[in-house]
Write a protein that holds these residues in place. Structure first.
Motif, PDB file in Angstrom:
ATOM      1  N   TYR A  27      42.426 -22.817  75.756  1.00  0.00           N
ATOM      2  CA  TYR A  27      43.352 -23.316  76.779  1.00  0.00           C
ATOM      3  C   TYR A  27      42.838 -23.099  78.195  1.00  0.00           C
ATOM      4  O   TYR A  27      43.395 -23.624  79.137  1.00  0.00           O
ATOM      5  CB  TYR A  27      44.720 -22.661  76.622  1.00  0.00           C
ATOM      6  CG  TYR A  27      45.337 -22.945  75.294  1.00  0.00           C
ATOM      7  CD1 TYR A  27      46.135 -24.068  75.123  1.00  0.00           C
ATOM      8  CD2 TYR A  27      45.074 -22.143  74.196  1.00  0.00           C
ATOM      9  CE1 TYR A  27      46.673 -24.369  73.893  1.00  0.00           C
ATOM     10  CE2 TYR A  27      45.605 -22.433  72.955  1.00  0.00           C
ATOM     11  CZ  TYR A  27      46.407 -23.551  72.807  1.00  0.00           C
ATOM     12  OH  TYR A  27      46.929 -23.850  71.589  1.00  0.00           O
ATOM     13  N   LEU A  80      58.843 -27.481  83.349  1.00  0.00           N
ATOM     14  CA  LEU A  80      57.913 -28.490  82.862  1.00  0.00           C
ATOM     15  C   LEU A  80      58.560 -29.251  81.707  1.00  0.00           C
ATOM     16  O   LEU A  80      59.428 -28.723  81.020  1.00  0.00           O
ATOM     17  CB  LEU A  80      56.617 -27.833  82.393  1.00  0.00           C
ATOM     18  CG  LEU A  80      55.977 -26.873  83.407  1.00  0.00           C
ATOM     19  CD1 LEU A  80      54.721 -26.237  82.839  1.00  0.00           C
ATOM     20  CD2 LEU A  80      55.647 -27.590  84.710  1.00  0.00           C
ATOM     21  N   ASN A  81      58.130 -30.484  81.501  1.00  0.00           N
ATOM     22  CA  ASN A  81      58.678 -31.335  80.426  1.00  0.00           C
ATOM     23  C   ASN A  81      60.164 -31.610  80.591  1.00  0.00           C
ATOM     24  O   ASN A  81      60.864 -31.849  79.596  1.00  0.00           O
ATOM     25  CB  ASN A  81      58.467 -30.677  79.049  1.00  0.00           C
ATOM     26  CG  ASN A  81      57.078 -30.955  78.505  1.00  0.00           C
ATOM     27  OD1 ASN A  81      56.402 -31.851  78.977  1.00  0.00           O
ATOM     28  ND2 ASN A  81      56.673 -30.175  77.528  1.00  0.00           N
ATOM     29  N   ARG A 104      58.161 -22.356  84.463  1.00  0.00           N
ATOM     30  CA  ARG A 104      56.970 -21.651  84.903  1.00  0.00           C
ATOM     31  C   ARG A 104      57.150 -21.185  86.339  1.00  0.00           C
ATOM     32  O   ARG A 104      57.618 -21.929  87.204  1.00  0.00           O
ATOM     33  CB  ARG A 104      55.727 -22.504  84.809  1.00  0.00           C
ATOM     34  CG  ARG A 104      54.486 -21.612  84.944  1.00  0.00           C
ATOM     35  CD  ARG A 104      53.249 -22.270  85.458  1.00  0.00           C
ATOM     36  NE  ARG A 104      53.538 -23.236  86.471  1.00  0.00           N
ATOM     37  CZ  ARG A 104      52.951 -24.408  86.506  1.00  0.00           C
ATOM     38  NH1 ARG A 104      52.071 -24.743  85.576  1.00  0.00           N
ATOM     39  NH2 ARG A 104      53.246 -25.259  87.460  1.00  0.00           N
ATOM     40  N   ARG A 136      59.343 -23.989  88.493  1.00  0.00           N
ATOM     41  CA  ARG A 136      59.533 -25.365  88.020  1.00  0.00           C
ATOM     42  C   ARG A 136      59.823 -25.406  86.531  1.00  0.00           C
ATOM     43  O   ARG A 136      59.409 -24.519  85.785  1.00  0.00           O
ATOM     44  CB  ARG A 136      58.260 -26.192  88.261  1.00  0.00           C
ATOM     45  CG  ARG A 136      58.161 -26.718  89.691  1.00  0.00           C
ATOM     46  CD  ARG A 136      56.756 -27.154  90.071  1.00  0.00           C
ATOM     47  NE  ARG A 136      56.016 -27.823  89.030  1.00  0.00           N
ATOM     48  CZ  ARG A 136      56.086 -29.126  88.773  1.00  0.00           C
ATOM     49  NH1 ARG A 136      56.855 -29.917  89.488  1.00  0.00           N
ATOM     50  NH2 ARG A 136      55.366 -29.661  87.818  1.00  0.00           N
ATOM     51  N   ILE A 172      54.270 -23.810  79.348  1.00  0.00           N
ATOM     52  CA  ILE A 172      54.463 -24.320  77.989  1.00  0.00           C
ATOM     53  C   ILE A 172      54.040 -23.306  76.920  1.00  0.00           C
ATOM     54  O   ILE A 172      54.757 -23.067  75.961  1.00  0.00           O
ATOM     55  CB  ILE A 172      53.641 -25.603  77.777  1.00  0.00           C
ATOM     56  CG1 ILE A 172      53.928 -26.618  78.868  1.00  0.00           C
ATOM     57  CG2 ILE A 172      53.862 -26.161  76.389  1.00  0.00           C
ATOM     58  CD1 ILE A 172      55.173 -27.398  78.679  1.00  0.00           C
ATOM     59  N   ALA A 222      63.919 -28.938  73.368  1.00  0.00           N
ATOM     60  CA  ALA A 222      63.146 -27.907  72.671  1.00  0.00           C
ATOM     61  C   ALA A 222      61.767 -27.691  73.280  1.00  0.00           C
ATOM     62  O   ALA A 222      61.129 -26.683  73.019  1.00  0.00           O
ATOM     63  CB  ALA A 222      63.004 -28.270  71.190  1.00  0.00           C
ATOM     64  N   VAL A 223      61.283 -28.634  74.088  1.00  0.00           N
ATOM     65  CA  VAL A 223      59.924 -28.484  74.604  1.00  0.00           C
ATOM     66  C   VAL A 223      59.887 -28.257  76.124  1.00  0.00           C
ATOM     67  O   VAL A 223      58.832 -28.309  76.741  1.00  0.00           O
ATOM     68  CB  VAL A 223      59.033 -29.699  74.236  1.00  0.00           C
ATOM     69  CG1 VAL A 223      58.865 -29.768  72.728  1.00  0.00           C
ATOM     70  CG2 VAL A 223      59.616 -31.001  74.756  1.00  0.00           C
TER      71      VAL A 223
END
Ligand SMILES: Cc1cc2nc3c(=O)[nH]c(=O)nc-3n(C[C@H](O)[C@H](O)[C@H](O)COP(=O)(O)OP(=O)(O)OC[C@H]3O[C@@H](n4cnc5c(N)ncnc54)[C@H](O)[C@@H]3O)c2cc1C
Ligand SMILES: Nc1nc2c(ncn2[C@@H]2O[C@H](COP(=O)(O)OP(=O)(O)OP(=O)(O)O)[C@@H](O)[C@H]2O)c(=O)[nH]1
Ligand SMILES: [Mg+2]
Lengths: 352, 445
Positions: A277, A81-82, A93, A79, A51, A88-89
């Motif tokens: 993070y 994600l989201n 990864r 993969r 992300i 857009a998000v």
């Protein structure tokens, strides 16, 4: 004495992309790094994208950079994600094989037109009338260039903390870059300290995966690079490996809580700030004391799958305590540590 | 900050019993030592002589405010001298001589803003306070000044922030089991609450804006119903021409009407009806404009004719909404003055005899007060309302995105809404959002 248009100091992600881009522009480029074999080496988790970073990686890719193509080449698990959320998000990864990744990068860097590679350590910058003139190596040799790019990563006066022990290193197994750091500090740069950390690595064969949740690649395998087709290499040449998910529990937390005084992050030894993070497990347990469990991803490091990176367990506690709390975690009861976790402090400065 | 000292006359121009000169700057006591006969005392009013070399300019009261406890945050002096323009000017030139320059408009407040004595909203409210037209506007300006408006904005921002944190965490940390699943129902509930808050605040703020712009009431009706007579009676002077001829008033004329301590605009208009007369037509077009820009209408009816179909059609045609029906000339119809509780309210009066006129005055006053009665009105700027409306628009779009379950659009519209509303306070909320996310959830691998 040799002349270059551009000299890049450092052979990590940043240095490789900079040198590669510069050479592709037809500029006479020199890449200097402390260890030739360290070119393209990933310091921590061998993951690319996600992300927070896939947009950055893809911007580099749009400029025909290296990182996405190398990651696709070296993918162990890919993969999106989201995927259930808005377009857009979404973020791709890739969990790479760190050896394959390094190989892919080195292949591009070591045989590139206009690009010379040198194993050496830069100790200072040569200035003439406020303009850079070149770099000075630790052998006192001077190499001239119109432009100098410094990409020293975590190496500038890097100091590793592991429990009560501290020692100088750029990352585990590498020397830190002290002279260059002092040069900047003494010459009017605003030098500050940052910190980050990494978890212990675990011998794969010592883990019991039997009752752990398994996480496979998406099917079809998503690609990070939009340009991979142009290179014609078969992407699926390396075997895909799954990740697994396990959790800490109250026994793990108790051990960590009782060891607060041994954690350099909390006993006052480390004061610099880290990226929010990547909190350490100490951070998570101390700050969110009401949580009974934290999620841990067990990720393969290489295609031969000898070591596992337990993502979520970054720590600077003493090795003995690392061993002790790991054994409380489901699947890790009999685990053997191949490389201890540690925290590292290093210097950075804003460009002039 | 090293700034030059400034001075200005703080009282309005012209002669008055007293005049006030303000000075703001650093180290003022030392700077002004030579012009005062005595040392000034912090926050004490003392009698001193002001001397230009040895010439006495005036004997006056002076007060010293030591930094940072002053309006601007710098050292300040207030000289309360005799309100004679010549004396005040000579004091100003003396101050210029010792290095205190004349202040630019708004410069005292600007310094207060720079020294964090007031925020942007408060600075704007101060300027409104100075130009406020009556006691209600003053009250509203004080409300903004005391930070109550800012507090409400902050409250709304906090609610948007909490919603954003929920949505953004789900997007940014899809693999973290600490982040709870997003409930679209809950998000929609929060959105509708925030929208109601914004709606309310815009209403209150708009009233504030109207306060500063002064409420405007138009007197409207068929020709000869007695509009001009009514206005003359309210103003207690012979302002508008009154004749027994229909179509006397040809143009809209705006007067200022004082009711107790409030000022309103009241507009006399040309009588409206169907006509082919060129001049009258133009006059009626202007009546229509006056109706459109007024907050309320007093619709006059000649009681001798009663409320006719024509009146009803006119009310509809000119889109007259907030109005009172005033039945005039009860001296002819021999009715008693009275006011009804119907909707619209009916008032029976005779302008000629003055019967019932107190009811008209009372009605205008109550209407004005009910428009502005709430203690919570804020004297908002046009800018504030624009920002609020912008934020409102994006929240409505957030809600649409939530319906379609597109979290990316939802997050983005929420962000835009948050930006718009927090810009009223001159803030950028990005850092706040990150802090909120990282303190509410345990995230990051
Ligand atoms: C323990 C640890 C944990 C980390 N955790 C994360 C994480 O979770 N997520 C994340 O995104 N990043 C993490 N990082 C940061 C990681 O360093 C960056 O992601 C990335 O590797 C930085 O790339 P780089 O090219 O800037 O520097 P690096 O990869 O650090 O490369 C620096 C290069 O400069 C060379 N060099 C330095 N000084 C000199 C000199 N004087 N002369 C010649 N060569 C020199 C070095 O040899 C090296 O090749 C971590 C790093 C460490 C050490
Ligand atoms: N008997 C009586 N006559 C009134 C009253 N009020 C006004 N008039 C008379 O009505 C006539 C018209 O009054 P105006 O005030 O000029 O009426 P207007 O509505 O302004 O008329 P236009 O400007 O032509 O639209 C005048 O002769 C007034 O004296 C009242 O209460 N009783
Ligand atoms: Mg008239």
């Amino acid at each position: 004495m040799q002349n270059y248009d551009v000299i890049v100091v450092g052979g990590g992600h940043a240095g490789c992309e900079a040198a590669h881009a510069s050479a592709r522009l037809g500029t006479k480029t020199l890449l200097i790094t402390m260890k030739l074999d360290g070119i393209g080496q990933m310091s921590c988790n061998p993951a690319v994208g996600g992300i927070g970073k896939s947009h950055l990686a893809r911007e580099v890719d749009a400029l025909d950079g290296l990182i996405c193509k190398a990651a696709d080449q070296a993918s162990l698990q890919s993969r999106v994600l989201n995927s259930s959320k808005g377009a857009a998000v979404r973020a791709t990864r890739i969990q790479t094989c760190r050896d394959e990744y390094k190989k892919a990068i080195q292949k591009e860097i070591m045989h590139h037109e206009n690009l010379t590679v040198l194993q050496s350590t830069v100790k200072s910058i040569d200035f003439e009338l406020k303009k850079v003139k070149g770099v000075i190596l630790d052998t006192d040799e001077v190499l001239e260039a119109k432009t100098i790019i410094i990409t020293a990563g975590t190496f500038l006066d890097g100091i590793i903390h592991m429990g009560e022990k501290t020692f100088s290193a750029g990352r585990v197994g590498d020397k830190s870059s002290i002279e260059l750091e002092n040069y900047f500090r003494d010459n009017g740069f605003n030098v500050q300290r940052l910190k980050t950390g990494t978890p212990p690595r675990i011998k794969t064969s010592s883990i019991d995966f039997e009752n752990l949740e398994q996480q496979d690649s998406d099917n079809p395998i998503p690609m990070l690079s939009y340009l991979h087709d142009h290179y014609g290499q078969p992407i699926d040449k390396i075997l895909k490996l799954p990740c697994f998910i396990t959790h800490t529990n109250l026994s793990t937390h108790n051990i960590i809580l009782n060891s607060k005084k041994h954690s350099p992050l909390f006993n006052g030894k480390i004061n610099s700030v880290g990226p929010r993070y990547c909190p350490s497990i100490e951070d998570k347990v101390y700050r969110f004391s009401d949580k009974e469990s934290h999620q841990i991803f067990l990720e393969p490091e290489t295609s031969d799958n000898l070591e596992i990176y337990p993502n979520g367990l970054s720590t600077s506690l003493p090795l003995e305590i690392q061993k002790e709390f790991l054994k409380t975690i489901k699947g890790l009861e009999k685990c053997e540590i191949t490389q201890p976790g540690y925290a590292i402090e290093y210097s950075y400065f804003d460009p002039p | 900050m090293k700034t030059q000292a400034i001075c200005a006359i703080a009282t309005p121009p012209g002669s008055s019993a007293l005049g006030i000169i303000r000075i703001s700057g650093n180290d003022l006591k030392n700077l002004t030592k030579q012009i005062f006969s005595k040392d000034l005392l912090n926050r004490k009013a003392i009698l001193v002589s002001i001397l230009d070399d040895k010439t006495l300019l005036d004997n006056c009261i002076s007060i010293f405010y030591e930094t940072p406890s002053s309006y601007t945050g710098e050292d300040m002096i207030e000289i309360i001298c005799h309100g004679n323009q010549v004396i005040m000017n000579s004091i100003l030139s003396l101050l210029n001589k010792i290095g205190v320059r004349l202040a630019k408009p708004g410069e005292f407040t600007e310094r207060a803003l720079f020294n964090d004595k007031v925020d942007l909203i408060q600075a704007e409210a101060i300027s409104d306070l100075i130009s406020a037209s009556d006691s209600h506007a003053v009250k509203a300006a004080h409300n903004s000044l005391s930070g109550k408006f800012a507090d409400e904005i902050k409250m709304i921002c906090d609610k948007i922030l909490a919603t954003r944190a929920e949505v953004e965490s789900v997007i940014n940390f899809p693999e973290d089991d600490d982040v709870p699943e997003l409930s679209i129902t809950n998000i929609k509930k929060s959105l509708s609450k925030i929208l109601a808050d914004i709606e309310g605040l815009i209403k209150k703020s708009k009233k504030g804006l109207a306060l500063n712009n002064r409420p405007t009431y138009a007197v409207v009706g068929k020709p000869n119903s007695g509009k001009s007579s009514l206005i003359n009676s309210l103003l207690r002077e012979d302002a508008s021409i009154v004749t027994s001829k229909t179509g006397t008033t040809r143009d809209s004329i705006c007067y200022q009407l004082n009711i107790d301590d409030s000022i309103i605009n009241i507009i006399d208009t040309a009588g409206i009806h169907e006509t082919n007369d060129e001049v009258e037509k133009e006059g009626i077009a202007r009546s229509a404009l006056s109706i459109a820009k007024s907050d309320r209408v007093l619709y006059l009816v000649d009681d001798d004719q009663g409320l006719t179909e024509e009146d009803k059609n006119l009310i509809e045609k000119y889109d007259i909404k907030d109005y009172f029906l005033v039945f005039n000339k009860i001296d002819i119809t021999k009715k008693e003055p009275k006011i009804t509780t119907t909707k619209p309210q009916e008032i029976y009066v005779s302008v000629k005899t003055g019967q019932g006129m107190h009811l008209v005055e009372q009605t205008i006053k109550t209407a004005f007060e009910s428009d502005n009665s709430s203690e919570n009105i804020y004297l908002a700027r046009g800018r504030h309302i624009e920002c609020l409306q912008d934020g409102q628009k994006h929240l409505i779009d957030s809600d649409k995105a939530a319906n379609e379950k597109s979290l990316d659009f939802l997050a983005e519209e929420l962000r835009l809404s948050h930006l718009a509303i927090s810009s009223i306070l001159g803030q950028n909320p990005t850092e706040e959002l990150l802090t909120e996310i990282f303190t509410s959830f345990c995230i990051g691998k």
